[in-house]
Write an enzyme that holds these catalytic residues in place. Structure first.
Site, PDB file in Angstrom:
ATOM      1  N   ASP A 134       2.412  -0.365  11.799  1.00  0.00           N
ATOM      2  CA  ASP A 134       2.332  -1.662  12.473  1.00  0.00           C
ATOM      3  C   ASP A 134       3.637  -2.459  12.407  1.00  0.00           C
ATOM      4  OD1 ASP A 134       2.204  -2.060   9.762  1.00  0.00           O
ATOM      5  OD2 ASP A 134       0.582  -3.516   9.821  1.00  0.00           O
ATOM      6  N   ARG A 172       0.883  -5.061  -5.129  1.00  0.00           N
ATOM      7  CA  ARG A 172       0.977  -6.219  -4.225  1.00  0.00           C
ATOM      8  C   ARG A 172       1.183  -7.413  -5.150  1.00  0.00           C
ATOM      9  NH1 ARG A 172      -0.589  -4.174   0.779  1.00  0.00           N
ATOM     10  NH2 ARG A 172      -2.263  -2.640   0.776  1.00  0.00           N
ATOM     11  N   ASP A 222       5.095  -4.923   6.079  1.00  0.00           N
ATOM     12  CA  ASP A 222       5.595  -6.259   6.430  1.00  0.00           C
ATOM     13  C   ASP A 222       5.594  -7.231   5.250  1.00  0.00           C
ATOM     14  OD1 ASP A 222       2.823  -6.432   6.502  1.00  0.00           O
ATOM     15  OD2 ASP A 222       2.828  -7.972   8.054  1.00  0.00           O
ATOM     16  N   ASP A 247      -0.189   2.246   8.370  1.00  0.00           N
ATOM     17  CA  ASP A 247      -0.708   1.514   9.536  1.00  0.00           C
ATOM     18  C   ASP A 247       0.162   1.616  10.789  1.00  0.00           C
ATOM     19  OD1 ASP A 247      -2.779   0.768   7.953  1.00  0.00           O
ATOM     20  OD2 ASP A 247      -2.390  -1.382   8.004  1.00  0.00           O
ATOM     21  N   THR A 282       4.292   2.623   5.504  1.00  0.00           N
ATOM     22  CA  THR A 282       2.898   2.158   5.553  1.00  0.00           C
ATOM     23  C   THR A 282       2.140   3.071   6.496  1.00  0.00           C
ATOM     24  OG1 THR A 282       1.415   0.440   6.431  1.00  0.00           O
ATOM     25  CG2 THR A 282       3.653   0.411   7.263  1.00  0.00           C
ATOM     26  N   GLY A 293       0.831  -1.206   0.000  1.00  0.00           N
ATOM     27  CA  GLY A 293       0.000   0.000   0.000  1.00  0.00           C
ATOM     28  C   GLY A 293       0.862   1.252   0.000  1.00  0.00           C
ATOM     29  N   ARG A 306      -5.397  -2.478   9.166  1.00  0.00           N
ATOM     30  CA  ARG A 306      -5.850  -3.858   8.942  1.00  0.00           C
ATOM     31  C   ARG A 306      -5.691  -4.714  10.193  1.00  0.00           C
ATOM     32  NH1 ARG A 306      -4.691  -6.373   3.416  1.00  0.00           N
ATOM     33  NH2 ARG A 306      -2.979  -4.901   3.439  1.00  0.00           N
TER      34      ARG A 306
END
Ligand code: F6P
Length: 321
Positions: free
Chosen positions: A130, A72, A103, A128, A126, A11, A172
């Site tokens: 994360d 992706r 990741d 996120d 990203t 993303g 997500r």
């Protein structure tokens, strides 16, 4: 090392261009050529790449998205796909690869190193946030600002109509965006993927809000919370009989000009990643923890978990009375 490659993958995130720019300019300053790969690992598999000089990245630091394009890639998940990409790098005499992504992208980089011995460095890109090994990922700050701007606007209409709004933000598997937006947006409640709490808890929250005289409420839900915003909205309807409006912010959070914090983080990590690969580091991610640049083995970035701040979570609850 005379030539390295750079790609963006997964993303997109605001600030990726600033990172590409930093990689290209740092490498050039060290007498190393940079090959830009288009469409991430998909483009690497197809051999879609070209040399980038400092002027090719001019006027990009303020631009959202990624000038290298992203994807992706399903092919990259196969050993054959990766072997083809490695062969393309060797054909062009590329000795190392810098991967800007999350990741999934780091898995791809890690396998390229393990299977083909090509040096790789990851840069966390990203929205996120994360990834373990960095306090923040590139794009996260901008995404929070974008989501917060939307929540502020929704609050205007929520207050005017005395309504409950359930707002879904991206994330997500992680609630970092949701928690920051909940605190900064003054939300009544927040639901995170990290939460153990059942969705029906929202019923008590709404009943308490009504009892306290609150005419409108904002509930923030991370995309990764089971059932998402629709589930929370349904629980409110079933438990209180009250009507809600649901707003799913979606991909708007991935766009826009990066805020200064993302540009600075991207510039720093891009510069450090190039210096690291030239010094012989490999299979690690460049991150920033407590203001210092640190390098974390790629596999740890997804194996170890970066939890949301529990004290911030408590703060969100305390201030929502
Ligand atoms: O890049 C992270 C992210 O934006 C997640 O928050 C979200 O779940 C996902 O990507 C969406 O991916 P896609 O654009 O492929 O639908």
């Amino acid at each position: 090392m005379k030539r390295i490659a750079v790609l963006t993958s997964g993303g997109d995130a605001p600030g990726m261009n600033a990172a590409v720019r930093a990689v290209v300019r740092t490498a050039t300053s060290q007498g190393v050529e940079v090959v830009g790969v288009r469409r991430g690992f998909q483009g690497l598999h197809q051999g879609d790449m070209r040399i980038l000089g400092p002027r090719d990245v001019a006027n990009t630091i303020q631009r959202g998205g990624t000038i290298l394009l992203t994807a992706r890639s399903a092919t990259w998940r196969t050993p054959e796909g990766r072997a083809k990409g490695a062969a393309h790098l060797r054909d062009l005499n590329v000795d190392g690869l810098i991967v800007i992504g999350g990741d999934g992208s780091f898995h791809g980089a890690h396998y390229l190193y393990e299977e083909h011995g090509i040096d790789v460095i990851g840069i966390p890109g990203t929205i996120d946030n994360d990834l373990y090994g960095t306090d923040h990922t590139i794009g996260y700050f901008t995404a929070v600002e974008t989501a917060l701007d939307a929540v502020d606007k929704l609050r205007d209409t929520a207050a005017s109509h005395e309504r409950i709004f359930v707002v879904e933000v991206m994330g997500r598997h992680a609630g970092h965006i949701a928690l920051d937006v909940a605190v900064a947006g003054g939300a009544e409640e927040v639901f995170l993927p990290e939460d153990e709490k059942p969705v029906t808890d929202v019923v008590q929250v709404i009943q308490d809000s009504v009892a306290k005289g609150k005419a409108s409420s904002i509930i923030i839900v991370a995309e990764g919370y089971p059932g998402g915003a629709m589930g929370v909205s349904q629980a409110i309807a079933e438990g209180t009989g009250l009507e809600t409006r649901v707003s799913i912010l979606g991909h708007i959070q991935r766009g826009g000009s990066p805020v200064s914090s993302d540009r600075i983080l991207a510039s720093r990590l891009g510069e450090e990643a190039v210096r690291a690969i030239l010094e012989g580091r490999t299979d690690v991610m460049a991150g920033r923890v407590n203001g210092e640049i640190v390098f974390t083995p790629l596999h740890e970035t997804w194996e170890k978990r970066k939890d949301v701040s529990r004290s911030l979570y408590r703060c969100a609850k305390t201030l929502s009375i």
